[in-house]
Structure formats: C-alpha cells, structure tokens
Design a protein around this motif. Structure first.
Motif, short mmCIF file in Angstrom:
data_model
loop_
_atom_site.label_atom_id
_atom_site.label_comp_id
_atom_site.label_asym_id
_atom_site.label_seq_id
_atom_site.Cartn_x
_atom_site.Cartn_y
_atom_site.Cartn_z
N SER A 1 0.86 -0.99 0.02
CA SER A 1 -0.17 -0.31 -0.01
C SER A 1 1.11 1.27 0.03
CB SER A 1 -0.90 0.11 1.46
OG SER A 1 -1.95 -0.68 1.03
N VAL A 2 2.29 0.88 0.54
CA VAL A 2 2.67 2.78 0.87
C VAL A 2 3.15 3.06 -0.76
CG1 VAL A 2 5.34 3.30 1.73
CG2 VAL A 2 3.95 2.36 3.08
N GLY A 3 4.16 1.45 -1.58
CA GLY A 3 3.53 1.78 -2.71
C GLY A 3 3.24 2.31 -3.96
N ILE A 4 1.79 1.49 -3.53
CA ILE A 4 0.30 2.54 -4.32
C ILE A 4 0.73 3.43 -4.47
CG2 ILE A 4 -1.49 1.99 -4.39
CD1 ILE A 4 -1.49 -0.83 -3.99
N HIS A 5 0.57 4.30 -2.77
CA HIS A 5 0.27 5.46 -2.23
C HIS A 5 0.93 6.66 -3.19
CE1 HIS A 5 -1.33 8.91 -0.72
NE2 HIS A 5 -0.69 9.30 0.27
N ALA A 6 2.65 5.94 -2.44
CA ALA A 6 3.48 7.23 -3.12
C ALA A 6 3.39 7.37 -4.91
CB ALA A 6 4.79 6.10 -3.10
N CYS A 7 3.20 5.65 -5.63
CA CYS A 7 3.51 5.98 -6.79
C CYS A 7 2.34 6.31 -7.86
CB CYS A 7 3.45 4.35 -7.41
SG CYS A 7 5.58 3.32 -7.21
N LYS A 8 1.42 6.98 -7.18
CA LYS A 8 -0.09 7.48 -7.27
C LYS A 8 0.31 9.09 -6.77
CE LYS A 8 -4.01 4.33 -6.29
NZ LYS A 8 -5.84 4.60 -6.07
N VAL B 1 2.35 5.23 -18.01
CA VAL B 1 2.65 3.98 -18.92
C VAL B 1 4.14 4.43 -19.07
CG1 VAL B 1 2.39 3.18 -21.01
CG2 VAL B 1 1.03 3.35 -19.30
N GLY B 2 5.06 3.76 -19.62
CA GLY B 2 6.65 4.73 -20.27
C GLY B 2 8.05 5.61 -19.16
N ASP B 3 7.40 5.49 -17.92
CA ASP B 3 7.69 6.41 -17.20
C ASP B 3 9.56 5.72 -17.45
OD1 ASP B 3 6.50 9.08 -17.51
OD2 ASP B 3 5.35 8.08 -15.24
N ASN B 4 10.09 6.96 -17.45
CA ASN B 4 11.56 5.85 -16.00
C ASN B 4 11.41 7.13 -14.81
OD1 ASN B 4 12.31 5.29 -18.56
ND2 ASN B 4 13.73 7.10 -19.73
N VAL B 5 11.66 5.64 -13.72
CA VAL B 5 11.59 6.09 -12.74
C VAL B 5 13.01 5.51 -11.46
CG1 VAL B 5 10.41 5.61 -10.40
CG2 VAL B 5 9.02 5.88 -13.03
N LEU B 6 13.00 6.18 -10.55
CA LEU B 6 14.64 6.87 -9.97
C LEU B 6 13.96 6.06 -8.72
CD1 LEU B 6 17.82 6.39 -9.51
CD2 LEU B 6 17.75 8.79 -9.00
N LEU C 1 9.39 -0.57 -6.67
CA LEU C 1 9.56 -1.30 -7.66
C LEU C 1 8.79 -1.69 -8.31
CD1 LEU C 1 12.23 -1.96 -10.06
CD2 LEU C 1 12.37 -3.63 -7.61
N LEU C 2 7.61 -2.86 -7.77
CA LEU C 2 6.95 -3.70 -8.77
C LEU C 2 6.06 -2.54 -8.55
CD1 LEU C 2 7.02 -6.14 -5.53
CD2 LEU C 2 7.57 -6.70 -7.45
N THR C 3 5.36 -1.75 -7.92
CA THR C 3 4.19 -1.22 -8.43
C THR C 3 4.67 -0.32 -9.67
OG1 THR C 3 3.57 -1.00 -5.75
CG2 THR C 3 2.67 -0.06 -7.22
N ALA C 4 5.89 0.17 -9.58
CA ALA C 4 6.30 1.46 -10.58
C ALA C 4 6.23 0.97 -11.66
CB ALA C 4 7.58 2.50 -10.66
N LYS C 5 6.34 -0.76 -12.34
CA LYS C 5 6.77 -1.97 -12.96
C LYS C 5 4.81 -1.86 -13.20
CE LYS C 5 10.43 -3.03 -14.71
NZ LYS C 5 10.91 -3.09 -15.97
N ALA C 6 4.21 -2.34 -12.11
CA ALA C 6 3.15 -2.88 -12.99
C ALA C 6 1.76 -1.66 -13.02
CB ALA C 6 2.14 -3.11 -11.54
N MET C 7 2.25 -0.33 -13.34
CA MET C 7 1.66 0.65 -13.50
C MET C 7 2.48 0.97 -15.05
SD MET C 7 1.15 2.94 -9.58
CE MET C 7 0.63 4.00 -10.17
N GLY D 1 19.76 9.59 -19.19
CA GLY D 1 19.64 10.95 -19.35
C GLY D 1 18.58 11.80 -18.87
N LYS D 2 16.88 11.22 -18.61
CA LYS D 2 15.92 11.63 -17.70
C LYS D 2 15.38 10.43 -16.62
CE LYS D 2 11.65 11.97 -20.54
NZ LYS D 2 10.79 11.10 -21.28
N ILE D 3 15.07 11.30 -16.50
CA ILE D 3 14.38 10.39 -15.05
C ILE D 3 13.16 10.76 -14.72
CG2 ILE D 3 14.63 10.59 -12.02
CD1 ILE D 3 16.99 9.23 -13.37
N ASP D 4 11.89 10.77 -14.84
CA ASP D 4 10.43 11.37 -15.12
C ASP D 4 9.92 11.62 -13.20
OD1 ASP D 4 9.63 11.74 -17.76
OD2 ASP D 4 10.27 9.94 -17.43
#
Ligand code: NAD
Ligand code: ZN
Length: 351
Positions: free
Chosen positions: A155-162, A168-173, A185-191, A238-241
């Motif tokens: 849930s912490v991952g879902i709330h943070a990613c939201k 879709v398509g984002d580059n995430v650090l 990581l799991l949530t960002a990938k799933a999103m 070069g790009k981290i969204d």
C-alpha cells in the motif's frame, strides 16, 4: 505460560516480552481476528530499539505489529459483510471517519487515526485481536495469508506511485532497496514504468531489486549527490521523470533533486533525519515538484487486486518466517538483516 492470547508486548526500549493478554471481545462494527501472519516493519524494530519514533513515544506497554492477516473468529454487532471463517487482511489505521480529511477520502491525514502499534495503540502481534470490520479485506482463496500481510507495505508503494503520478512509459528512479523501495519498484513496473533504476548502499539488496525487475541498479559508494546523479542519469539515457526516495538519507534526497528532470516529481517516502540540507534552488528553478507521503489511503482494494490478479508478486520479499514464540529471534533477524533478511514474517497461529 498458558496459551490464551500470547502477545508480543513492548514495555520500553529493548524490553519486548511475550505475555498473556485477555481475549478481546469485538465491539459494535468490529470483528475478532485470529491472527495468522504479521510482517515486521522497520518501525516495529525502531520502537523496539529506541522506544520512540519522533514524537510517538512508547509510554505504556504496547503490542507491536501492523502488517497483518488472519481469520475472522467472531462478529461484533452490526457486522454484515464478513462471516466467521473469512480470511482477511487488516488495514491497520482506523480514522475518525468524521473530519474533513476522512470525508474527502484523505483519511491517512486524519489527526485522530488509530494505527496499530503506533503509541498509544496496540498492534496485531498476538493470537487474537479485534479490528474495525470495514478495515478488514476478505482474501480470495488463492491469496495467501503472507500476501495478505504484505498488502500493508505494498500500500505504501501504491500511494507513493500514485502521488508521483507514475504512468506508462515513465523512467523512474527509486532510492533505497529495502522492503519499501522494493514495493515501489513492483508498483511502478505494474503501473507501466518503462525503466526503473534502483540505488542502495548494499549490493545484496540491489541483487534482489534486479530479480524483482529493476532495469538498472546503482551501488551508492559516496555522498557526492551530483556525481551520483550523473551516474544514474547515464544509465537512464538522461531522463528521469520521477524519483521515489525510500532511504531517508540526506545525500539520497539531494540525489533525488539533482537527478529528476525539469518539471519532474520527487516523492519523499523515506523518513530519516528531521532536518536535512537540500539544493532547493535547483528544485525551484527547474520546477521539480517535491511531495511527501504519509502511509496511504484507499489502497487496500488496489493492493489486493494487484496481488490476486498476479500483476505484482510480493512473495519474493519474504525471506524469513518465525513462530510467535520466537518473536525475539525474528526481531533480531529483522534488525541485523542477517541472512539477507528483507521481510521477516511472524506466524501467529497455534502450530
Ligand atoms: P530499510 O531500512 O529496510 O531500507 C532502507 C534502504 O535504504 C536500505 O536498504 C539501505 O541500505 C538503503 N540506503 C541507506 N542509505 C542509502 C543511500 N544513501 N542511498 C541509497 N540507499 C540507501 O527501510 P524500509 O522498511 O524499506 O523503509 C524505507 C524508508 O521508508 C524508511 O525511512 C521508513 O521510515 C520509510 N517509510 C515511510 C513511510 C511513509 O508513510 N512515509 C511508510 C513506510 C516506511
Ligand atoms: Zn478523521
């Protein structure tokens, strides 16, 4: 010791005892739950080793644990949507339901929230507890108790990613590969994140991140945030969204600002020192939005759907199991990270 309701009770810093408690009776709108699995969170360990987290001080004996699942064993008055025998995951924070935050859905910000194992409220590391029925979520047969308990950190991952607006398509650090970094990581990938880079100071944890789907990992060996940002940007073309900071380390938050693209978002999940030095002008002139998160709200149905559908697999996070009677060993393992421990789960049912 009889085995009525063994509970893991923190008396004060370093003084965690297994003791008998009375069997609780569910009040109106509550259920009694026979606890099955409880994941140990960094906060449980911190209360044990320090007796406090910030202003939350353990002043009276408190049962630890808040990542939990179990079986409904009794219904209080008025409970309609659950029955005895249902397997449930427990959302640990029950808000007042009446304030503006509650009414507008941001109930994690409710000033009167009663959260398991945040003083003065007892947690769930026990054989039997009671909980608000509307904060219990029925698990489908194919979702295990262990997965049910892990809906909490997920849930912490879902709330943070939201909050970050991952799409879709984002580059995430993601900075930090502890349980919270890994659920992000799991949530960002799933999103739909296209590329995820994870940092940590621990090589073992980065290996786990790789097996969970990280495209890149960066081992942090210095506090030079600018140099780290160049290194991270290089492997991300070069790009981290979006950066989701999950370590709380000062240099890592600095990295989050330097690395995030202009107009991007930095979400602060990690809670480290109360005050840190930040390159705030760099964030301001490049319009990097800095957002905090506090736990989560309205995430349990999503977390359960993600696990039940197979969109995320949280099982690899669990590295160790201990029986409730071995709670001290479990806490020691969680504290030291011995044996590559990531998520330690305590089995509370009578074996
Ligand atoms: P953890 O301690 O297991 O993980 C933190 C990770 O960060 C570790 O693997 C550590 O090696 C790594 N790390 C340390 N310094 C680093 C650096 N400079 N760069 C990169 N990585 C570094 O803790 P966790 O359970 O995964 O929780 C992570 C953080 O999230 C904690 O600070 C916790 O308090 C916080 N948290 C916040 C919320 C919230 O609501 N905001 C909820 C849960 C947890
Ligand atoms: Zn409220």
């Amino acid at each position: 010791m009889s085995d009525k309701n063994i509970s893991a009770i923190l008396y004060s810093k370093g003084d965690l005892r297994l003791e008998e408690r009375d069997i609780p009776t569910p009040g109106k709108g509550e259920v009694q739950v026979s606890i099955h699995s409880v994941g140990i969170c960094g906060s449980d360990v911190h209360y044990w080793t320090h007796g406090a987290i910030g202003d939350f001080i353990v002043k009276a004996p408190m049962v630890l644990g808040h990542e939990s699942s179990g079986i409904v064993t009794a219904l209080g008055e008025g409970v309609k949507h659950l029955k005895v025998g249902d397997r449930v995951a427990l959302e640990p924070g029950v808000p007042c339901r009446a304030c503006d935050y509650c009414k507008t859905g941001r109930y994690n910000l409710c000033p009167d929230v009663e959260f398991h194992a945040t003083p003065p409220y007892h947690g769930t590391l026990a054989r039997l507890i009671t909980h608000a029925a509307d904060f219990c979520f029925k698990l489908p047969d194919h979702v295990s108790f262990e997965e049910g308990a892990l809906l909490e950190p997920l849930s912490v991952g879902i709330h943070a990613c939201k909050r970050a607006g991952v799409t879709v398509g984002d580059n995430v650090l993601i900075c930090g590969a502890g349980p919270i970094g890994l659920v992000n990581l799991l949530t960002a990938k799933a999103m739909g994140a296209a590329t995820v880079c994870v940092t940590d100071i621990d090589e073992g944890r980065l290996k786990v991140a790789k097996t969970l789907g990280a495209n890149h990992t960066v081992l942090v060996t210095s506090r030079d945030a600018k140099a780290l940002a160049s290194q991270v940007k290089e492997c991300m073309d070069g790009k981290i969204d979006i950066t989701i900071e999950c370590s709380g380390a000062e240099s890592s938050i600095q990295l989050g600002i330097f690395a995030t693209k202009s107009g991007g978002v930095l979400v602060l999940v990690g809670l480290g020192p109360a005050e840190v030095k930040l390159p705030i002008v760099d964030a301001a002139v490049r319009e990097v939005d800095i957002r905090g998160i506090f736990r989560y709200c309205n995430t349990y149905p999503t977390a359960l759907a993600m696990v039940a559908s197979g969109a995320v697999n949280v099982k690899p996070l669990v590295t160790h199991h201990f029986a409730l009677e071995k709670t001290l060993d479990a806490f020691e393992t969680a504290r030291t990270g011995a044996g590559g421990a990531i998520k330690v789960v305590i089995d509370c049912f009578r074996k």
